[in-house]
Design an enzyme around this catalytic site. Structure first.
Site, PDB file in Angstrom:
ATOM      1  N   SER A  40       0.779  -1.234   0.000  1.00 21.41           N
ATOM      2  CA  SER A  40       0.000   0.000   0.000  1.00 21.41           C
ATOM      3  C   SER A  40       0.812   1.286   0.000  1.00 21.41           C
ATOM      4  CB  SER A  40      -0.946   0.007   1.202  1.00 21.41           C
ATOM      5  OG  SER A  40      -0.216  -0.017   2.415  1.00 21.41           O
ATOM      6  N   HIS A  68      -5.601  -3.432  -2.364  1.00 23.39           N
ATOM      7  CA  HIS A  68      -5.213  -2.526  -3.453  1.00 23.39           C
ATOM      8  C   HIS A  68      -5.095  -3.235  -4.797  1.00 23.39           C
ATOM      9  CE1 HIS A  68      -4.463   0.784  -0.635  1.00 23.39           C
ATOM     10  NE2 HIS A  68      -4.005  -0.149   0.172  1.00 23.39           N
ATOM     11  N   LYS A  99     -11.754   0.837  -1.134  1.00 18.39           N
ATOM     12  CA  LYS A  99     -10.908   1.292  -2.239  1.00 18.39           C
ATOM     13  C   LYS A  99     -11.734   1.243  -3.531  1.00 18.39           C
ATOM     14  CE  LYS A  99      -7.334   1.826   0.467  1.00 18.39           C
ATOM     15  NZ  LYS A  99      -7.953   1.492   1.764  1.00 18.39           N
TER      16      LYS A  99
END
Length: 251
Positions: A40, A68, A99
């Site tokens: 990240s 991610h 996200k």
């Protein structure tokens, strides 16, 4: 396994030799290798093929935190395991809704028995309530978009490559990033905050990242990109980084 018998052992960042050292030290115990799919802070990708190979050699299981990677990696946007063609060789995949899925909450996917165990034994699940229907609908729609609109992912990677090339052309250190998370590695806390201030004055908001989020001497600015960023916006960001970098003597 009773809590007192569980042990956490760490291995160096994406270092397969160090992972093998840890596995060798614990070869007589049950093992679960837990790793980020996309890291990240600096945007590099886990060496999942080597991790899976070592897991098989040492009788370990593999869990990937793909917060991610979901919606970003893989031909269908299903994440790091799909990216490497290893979806059937990873035991657990977890991620967040906050996200690419544009909501709040998270998920764990894996064999029925493992999920049942987590639901009834996982400490964070004990007092958890069900997600509101509106959040579930949001995530379901986001998954539909990921599946049905691959052109968004194509644009995301176009934007990512533009910014990686742009920063490198300016002379910035972007580390090992190969994803839409692109760090600008400054290696100085004062200059990181100074850059943030100058960038903000030039219309760009960036998060400063200093110790303990990164090791001392690895201070950076964390930038990340979306498919919806326009060419004009990306050029504005590069110009702002050029002005701020020159003012602080970084480039």
């Amino acid at each position: 396994m009773p809590p007192l018998l569980r042990k956490v052992k760490k291995f160096r960042h994406n270092d397969m030799k160090d992972l093998e050292r840890v596995l060798e030290e614990t070869k007589d115990r049950g093992k679960l290798i837990i790793v980020d799919g996309v890291f990240s802070m600096e945007g590099d990708i886990a060496d999942l093929p080597s991790i899976v190979k070592l897991a098989k050699a040492y009788g370990a299981r593999v869990m990937v935190d793909d917060a991610h990677g979901i919606g970003v990696l893989g031909g269908g946007g299903r994440g790091t395991a799909e990216h490497f063609g290893l979806e059937d060789q990873v035991d657990l995949i977890m991620g967040t809704y906050s996200k690419s899925l544009a909501a709040i909450g998270g998920f764990v996917a894996g064999p029925k028995e493992a999920i049942h165990f987590i639901k009834h034994v996982g400490r964070s699940m004990i007092f958890s309530a069900s997600l509101p229907p509106s959040l579930v609908a949001t995530v379901s729609t986001a998954l539909d978009i990921i599946e049905e609109q691959p052109q968004l992912r194509t644009q995301l990677w176009k934007n990512t490559h533009k910014m990686l090339q742009g920063y490198k052309k300016l002379g910035y250190d972007t580390g090992g990033s190969e994803t839409p998370i692109i760090p600008i590695i400054i290696k100085d806390s004062i200059k990181v905050y100074g850059m943030c201030k100058l960038l903000f004055e030039n219309g760009v908001f960036v998060n400063p990242v200093v110790s303990p989020a990164v090791p001392p001497g690895r201070e950076l600015l964390r930038t990340s990109y979306m498919a919806t960023h326009t060419e004009h916006q990306l050029d504005l960001v590069l110009r702002a980084f050029e002005r701020a970098g020159k003012e602080l003597g970084l480039i």
